[in-house]
Each structure stands twice: as C-alpha cells, then as structure tokens.
Design a protein around this motif. Structure first.
Motif, PDB file in Angstrom:
ATOM      1  N   ALA A  72       0.832  -1.206   0.000  1.00 12.40           N
ATOM      2  CA  ALA A  72       0.000   0.000   0.000  1.00 12.40           C
ATOM      3  C   ALA A  72       0.864   1.253   0.000  1.00 12.40           C
ATOM      4  CB  ALA A  72      -0.938  -0.006   1.198  1.00 12.40           C
ATOM      5  N   ALA A  73       1.940   1.218   0.764  1.00 13.78           N
ATOM      6  CA  ALA A  73       2.853   2.367   0.823  1.00 13.78           C
ATOM      7  C   ALA A  73       3.541   2.584  -0.517  1.00 13.78           C
ATOM      8  CB  ALA A  73       3.879   2.154   1.929  1.00 13.78           C
ATOM      9  N   LEU A  74       3.920   1.474  -1.176  1.00  8.77           N
ATOM     10  CA  LEU A  74       4.550   1.577  -2.495  1.00  8.77           C
ATOM     11  C   LEU A  74       3.591   2.211  -3.497  1.00  8.77           C
ATOM     12  CD1 LEU A  74       6.442  -1.819  -3.004  1.00  8.77           C
ATOM     13  CD2 LEU A  74       7.412   0.398  -2.442  1.00  8.77           C
ATOM     14  N   LYS A  75       2.362   1.747  -3.470  1.00  6.94           N
ATOM     15  CA  LYS A  75       1.351   2.255  -4.393  1.00  6.94           C
ATOM     16  C   LYS A  75       1.089   3.735  -4.153  1.00  6.94           C
ATOM     17  CE  LYS A  75      -3.015   0.695  -6.383  1.00  6.94           C
ATOM     18  NZ  LYS A  75      -4.063  -0.349  -6.314  1.00  6.94           N
ATOM     19  N   GLN A  76       0.984   4.099  -2.869  1.00  7.13           N
ATOM     20  CA  GLN A  76       0.743   5.494  -2.522  1.00  7.13           C
ATOM     21  C   GLN A  76       1.913   6.376  -2.960  1.00  7.13           C
ATOM     22  OE1 GLN A  76      -0.010   6.075   1.628  1.00  7.13           O
ATOM     23  NE2 GLN A  76      -0.464   8.259   1.423  1.00  7.13           N
ATOM     24  N   GLY A  77       3.132   5.860  -2.767  1.00  6.32           N
ATOM     25  CA  GLY A  77       4.312   6.619  -3.169  1.00  6.32           C
ATOM     26  C   GLY A  77       4.366   6.831  -4.666  1.00  6.32           C
ATOM     27  N   TYR A  78       3.992   5.809  -5.447  1.00  8.10           N
ATOM     28  CA  TYR A  78       3.991   5.917  -6.903  1.00  8.10           C
ATOM     29  C   TYR A  78       2.932   6.914  -7.363  1.00  8.10           C
ATOM     30  CZ  TYR A  78       3.798   4.544 -11.815  1.00  8.10           C
ATOM     31  OH  TYR A  78       3.821   4.548 -13.188  1.00  8.10           O
ATOM     32  N   GLN A  79       1.788   6.885  -6.707  1.00  4.13           N
ATOM     33  CA  GLN A  79       0.723   7.822  -7.043  1.00  4.13           C
ATOM     34  C   GLN A  79       1.149   9.258  -6.756  1.00  4.13           C
ATOM     35  OE1 GLN A  79      -2.517   6.280  -4.732  1.00  4.13           O
ATOM     36  NE2 GLN A  79      -3.191   4.856  -6.341  1.00  4.13           N
ATOM     37  N   SER A  80       1.920   9.450  -5.678  1.00  9.92           N
ATOM     38  CA  SER A  80       2.394  10.797  -5.360  1.00  9.92           C
ATOM     39  C   SER A  80       3.371  11.320  -6.409  1.00  9.92           C
ATOM     40  CB  SER A  80       3.036  10.826  -3.971  1.00  9.92           C
ATOM     41  OG  SER A  80       4.282  10.163  -3.976  1.00  9.92           O
ATOM     42  N   LEU A  81       4.085  10.418  -7.097  1.00  5.65           N
ATOM     43  CA  LEU A  81       4.989  10.825  -8.177  1.00  5.65           C
ATOM     44  C   LEU A  81       4.187  11.305  -9.387  1.00  5.65           C
ATOM     45  CD1 LEU A  81       7.704   7.988  -8.068  1.00  5.65           C
ATOM     46  CD2 LEU A  81       7.969  10.342  -7.318  1.00  5.65           C
ATOM     47  N   ILE A  82       3.133  10.520  -9.746  1.00  8.28           N
ATOM     48  CA  ILE A  82       2.314  10.889 -10.898  1.00  8.28           C
ATOM     49  C   ILE A  82       1.571  12.191 -10.647  1.00  8.28           C
ATOM     50  CG2 ILE A  82       0.327  10.156 -12.311  1.00  8.28           C
ATOM     51  CD1 ILE A  82       1.258   7.339 -12.049  1.00  8.28           C
ATOM     52  N   ALA A  83       1.281  12.469  -9.394  1.00  9.27           N
ATOM     53  CA  ALA A  83       0.538  13.684  -9.052  1.00  9.27           C
ATOM     54  C   ALA A  83       1.362  14.947  -9.250  1.00  9.27           C
ATOM     55  CB  ALA A  83       0.064  13.603  -7.608  1.00  9.27           C
ATOM     56  N   ILE A  84       2.683  14.799  -9.413  1.00 10.55           N
ATOM     57  CA  ILE A  84       3.551  15.972  -9.603  1.00 10.55           C
ATOM     58  C   ILE A  84       3.343  16.513 -11.017  1.00 10.55           C
ATOM     59  CG2 ILE A  84       5.936  16.795  -9.645  1.00 10.55           C
ATOM     60  CD1 ILE A  84       6.610  14.512  -7.709  1.00 10.55           C
ATOM     61  N   GLU A  85       3.207  17.814 -11.122  1.00 15.61           N
ATOM     62  CA  GLU A  85       2.999  18.446 -12.431  1.00 15.61           C
ATOM     63  C   GLU A  85       4.209  18.217 -13.323  1.00 15.61           C
ATOM     64  OE1 GLU A  85       1.926  22.861 -14.288  1.00 15.61           O
ATOM     65  OE2 GLU A  85       1.938  22.527 -12.126  1.00 15.61           O
ATOM     66  N   GLY A  86       3.951  17.761 -14.537  1.00 19.40           N
ATOM     67  CA  GLY A  86       5.028  17.523 -15.504  1.00 19.40           C
ATOM     68  C   GLY A  86       5.599  16.119 -15.453  1.00 19.40           C
ATOM     69  N   VAL A  87       5.078  15.257 -14.565  1.00 22.62           N
ATOM     70  CA  VAL A  87       5.583  13.881 -14.458  1.00 22.62           C
ATOM     71  C   VAL A  87       4.574  12.926 -15.088  1.00 22.62           C
ATOM     72  CG1 VAL A  87       6.245  12.014 -12.900  1.00 22.62           C
ATOM     73  CG2 VAL A  87       6.893  14.369 -12.373  1.00 22.62           C
ATOM     74  N   SER A  88       4.983  12.303 -16.179  1.00 27.34           N
ATOM     75  CA  SER A  88       4.138  11.312 -16.847  1.00 27.34           C
ATOM     76  C   SER A  88       4.341   9.942 -16.207  1.00 27.34           C
ATOM     77  CB  SER A  88       4.495  11.252 -18.337  1.00 27.34           C
ATOM     78  OG  SER A  88       5.843  10.799 -18.489  1.00 27.34           O
ATOM     79  N   GLU A  89       3.541   8.966 -16.662  1.00 30.04           N
ATOM     80  CA  GLU A  89       3.692   7.607 -16.139  1.00 30.04           C
ATOM     81  C   GLU A  89       5.082   7.068 -16.457  1.00 30.04           C
ATOM     82  OE1 GLU A  89       0.646   4.866 -17.171  1.00 30.04           O
ATOM     83  OE2 GLU A  89      -0.986   6.271 -16.760  1.00 30.04           O
ATOM     84  N   LYS A  90       5.577   7.390 -17.671  1.00 28.21           N
ATOM     85  CA  LYS A  90       6.905   6.916 -18.080  1.00 28.21           C
ATOM     86  C   LYS A  90       7.985   7.494 -17.161  1.00 28.21           C
ATOM     87  CE  LYS A  90       9.967   6.816 -22.122  1.00 28.21           C
ATOM     88  NZ  LYS A  90      11.110   7.479 -21.507  1.00 28.21           N
ATOM     89  N   ILE A  91       7.915   8.815 -16.923  1.00 30.25           N
ATOM     90  CA  ILE A  91       8.905   9.455 -16.050  1.00 30.25           C
ATOM     91  C   ILE A  91       8.758   8.933 -14.620  1.00 30.25           C
ATOM     92  CG2 ILE A  91       9.654  11.643 -15.033  1.00 30.25           C
ATOM     93  CD1 ILE A  91       8.869  13.017 -17.643  1.00 30.25           C
ATOM     94  N   ALA A  92       7.507   8.746 -14.176  1.00 31.36           N
ATOM     95  CA  ALA A  92       7.271   8.234 -12.819  1.00 31.36           C
ATOM     96  C   ALA A  92       7.900   6.856 -12.645  1.00 31.36           C
ATOM     97  CB  ALA A  92       5.773   8.169 -12.524  1.00 31.36           C
ATOM     98  N   SER A  93       7.765   6.010 -13.670  1.00 34.11           N
ATOM     99  CA  SER A  93       8.363   4.667 -13.603  1.00 34.11           C
ATOM    100  C   SER A  93       9.884   4.745 -13.565  1.00 34.11           C
ATOM    101  CB  SER A  93       7.910   3.834 -14.809  1.00 34.11           C
ATOM    102  OG  SER A  93       6.507   3.653 -14.791  1.00 34.11           O
TER     103      SER A  93
END
Length: 434
Positions: free
Chosen positions: A345-366
């Motif tokens: 759950a923490a991993l998922k939440q952390g990944y979601q917080s990356l995507i929520a950053i303006e200018g960060v796509s799924e590719k960049i988040a990964s």
C-alpha cells in the motif's frame, strides 16, 4: 622469643599460601619495631632471620671511640675489645641483643605487625589470583545479603553480586550454591573487591563455552549476544569449519547443550541464529522464527525496513516488541517491521504521489521509481544532479520536477487524488527483495 620459628613459618606459609620470604620480612620488621619500642629510636639496629638456627637475630651497632658522647651509638675502645679483641677506633661493632629482654608489651607490638603483614599478604595473593580471571564463571555459596546485594563466599575470599547484576525473577537463600560471571576485580586498601554478574551478555556466552566443546576449541565462534535477562536472549554464532553447523553444535543432541544453559538461567528462552556477513541476511536470521519476504536497506541511516507476511507480523515483532528489539541489538541495525499489505500500500501510494507531480508522466514516474525515488517526498529532498542520470532529463526539467514535488508536499490537499484511478506502482505486488 619464638620457639621453633622455622616450623611455624613453614606451617603458616603452607596454610595461608603465602611465600615464606614475605613471612620472614614481616617477622624481621616486627622484631625491629619491638626492639625500638624497648630501647628507643636512637639505636642503630639490624634484624635478620637465621634460617640455620631458625631464629631472629637482632644486632645493635656502635662506633668504637675513645670518648663516648652518645651511649646509644658509641662504645669506648676498652669495652669494645672485651667483645672483639681485634676491633680498632672508628669500627662499627655489632653486638647481638637478647630478644627475650624486649618484654611483653614489645612482643605484643611485634605480634600486631606480623598480623597486619599477614593480612596485607593475603589480600595481595587474592587480588593476584583473581585479577586475570575477569570473564570467567565461578561457583560460590550465598553467605549473606547486604542492602539487596548478595555476598558470595568463594572459599578464600568473598565476592559481591550487586542488585543490578541479578536476574529479577531469581531468589536465593543463605547457603544456596550460585554460579556467576566475574565482571570486575578492584583493589582497595581494605582488600580486593570481586564484582559478579548474572545479567551480563558475556555470562551467557561463557555458559555456552563451558557446554559446547566446539566453542572452547575455536571451531565455533560466538559473534554477538543480546539479552533481556530472565526473559529471552539471542546469540549469533559462526563456524570456522564448513562441515560444522554452528547452530547444531550449540543446540546439542536432542537440545541437551542449550537446555543445560536454559536450566542455569532458570528458563530464559534462547534463540541461536547463524551469523552472516551480509547485514540483510543476518537480520533475516536474527528475526527467526518469523519468515521474511524482503528487506529494504538504508545505509545512510543504518536502518532496515523488514517486510513480513501479514500472518507473521506479530511473530516478527514479538511480545511487547521483544523479538525485534533483541534482533536490533544483536545486529546493530535499527529495524522497522511492516506487513506485506501495508508495504505494498505504501509503495502504491508513493507511486501515485509521483504521478501527481505536475510535468511527471507515467513513463517518467516509472523511471524515477526504478532509480530509487519512491515518493514525492524522496524527490523533494533531491538535487537536480540526482535526476540528470534519467533518460532525456535536462537540468531545467529536473528543477521543475523537484519544485513540483515540494509544492505537492506543502499543499497535500491539492494533490488528494483518492477518487482518481491511477495505475499501480511498478512492482508493487512483487517489488525486488534485498
């Protein structure tokens, strides 16, 4: 003054274990003190022990002169030649004194000096006997109690088991036999003080050394010990011989060896684990009997996050956190235990917080996630240089992402996206284990 002195010296030396030379010196000093008490301090005296005759001889020395001005230190030539016909003016003439003439008071003074020297010699012998025995286990008998401390009779001397070195659950009575660890030996004017312990981790190690021949022979090594005395302990062992199982050697046939130690410690539970030079693997061993799914190592903070199956969480933590606490002491690392569900759950939440950053796509988040940035908080403390290793990343773009992460943390309400369907974090279900 003393009949059959030679036999007395030999007997006392044998019974007290004191060097005869020390006794002889004490006697000579005592007789000299008695002679001065009888005749005064002005006389020039020499006291020696005649081993052949078995007696103490006292000589007073006087200078041969023509006219005596100091009777205690001088003798005229005429009287001197009556004693020694060959003496000349200026010679020092030694005259043997009758020790029987010293009197009862002088003899009592001599006895006090002898007794004092005997006690000092006995104290020195006891200290010399124990000063190199720190770290040994010793047997004694409970003699008395002193303000919570236990005074233990060791035969030739006494030792002290302080209250803080006693296991709280244990009780003793006068006359009980007791085994303890020699923690310290100190020398005081009143004699040596021997401090014992039953709570020290090395007491457990010493007990195993006595029970396990492979340890005393150096084949199996005790690397570390962690204890909560009277309750539970963990001991890490390693083998110098690949054919010898260190844990099996300490457990013994049908648990005989470890049970002997447990019995001595009145039921203290003992976990024997294999030491490993890899800290992550060592911690997995130290948290036994709990199973470990993965370990996340933080070298900078010298800590580890340990992930366990949901049904193993309470086992890994232990009663009142005892298991993880002892494992942390044993390994020297700060350990945080979490369940697999909470970790994912923490991993998922952390990944979601990356995507929520303006200018960060799924590719960049990964890409950020794979590079070790597991959440917006990780990015917020990063520098632009930390992100330049990513593909197609520029300094300007990196600065914008970091600033966006900082703003997102500062205003969490603006990044609340619980209702939005976001992709899972890469590897959230099966992230790579350490």
């Amino acid at each position: 003054m003393i009949s059959d002195l030679k036999r007395m010296i030999e007997q006392v030396s044998r019974e007290k274990g004191i060097d005869p030379y020390i006794l002889v010196k004490a006697l000579e000093e005592a007789v000299k003190a008695a002679a001065r008490k009888k005749h005064g301090p002005d006389y020039e005296l020499e006291v020696t022990y005649n081993e052949e005759l078995g007696e103490i001889e006292v000589f007073e020395f006087k200078e041969v002169v023509t006219e005596v001005t100091s009777p205690a230190l001088q003798i005229d030539l005429k009287k001197a030649r009556e004693i020694d016909p060959e003496c000349e003016l200026g010679d020092d003439l030694g005259v043997k004194m009758d020790t029987e003439a010293f009197g009862r008071i002088a003899a009592q003074s001599a006895k006090q000096v002898i007794m004092q020297r005997l006690k000092e010699a006995e104290r020195d012998i006891v200290y010399d006997d124990f000063k190199d025995r720190r770290g040994e286990i010793i047997n004694g008998i409970v003699q008395r109690f002193d303000r919570g401390n236990i005074v233990v009779n060791l035969g030739r001397t006494e030792a002290e088991l302080p209250l803080k070195e006693q296991i709280s659950k244990e009780t003793y009575r006068q006359g009980d036999r007791i085994r303890a660890y020699i923690l310290d030996v100190r020398q005081f004017s009143r004699g040596p003080q021997i401090i014992l312990s039953r709570t020290h981790p090395n007491f457990l190690a010493a007990l195993f050394e006595n029970e396990v021949p492979e340890i005393s022979e150096g084949i199996v090594q005790i690397v570390q010990v962690a204890r909560e005395p009277g309750s539970r302990a963990k001991i890490a062992v390693a083998s110098r011989d690949s054919d010898v199982d260190p844990v099996g050697a300490c457990v013994g046939m049908k648990g005989s060896r470890v049970q002997a130690v447990v019995q001595e410690l009145r039921g203290e539970k003992i976990d024997i684990v294999t030491w490993n030079p890899d800290p992550a693997k060592f911690i997995c061993n130290a948290l036994a009997p709990a199973e470990i799914v993965r370990v996340i190592v933080d070298e900078t903070g010298h800590s580890m996050e340990v992930v366990v199956p949901d049904d193993q969480l309470s086992l890994a933590i232990g009663k009142k956190g005892q298991n993880v606490r002892l494992a942390s002491r044993l390994t020297g690392w700060a350990i945080e235990v979490t369940s697999e569900t909470n970790y994912n759950a923490a991993l998922k939440q952390g990944y979601q917080s990356l995507i929520a950053i303006e200018g960060v796509s799924e590719k960049i988040a990964s890409e950020l996630y794979e590079d070790g940035f597991r959440s917006a908080r990780d990015l917020a403390v990063a520098s632009t240089n930390d992100l330049l290793s990513l593909p197609d990343m520029t300094e300007e773009k990196a600065a914008g992402i970091i600033e966006g992460a900082r703003q997102g943390i500062a205003k969490p309400e603006e990044t609340d996206r619980e209702d939005e369907v976001l992709p899972d974090a890469p590897g959230a279900e099966e992230p790579p284990g350490a």
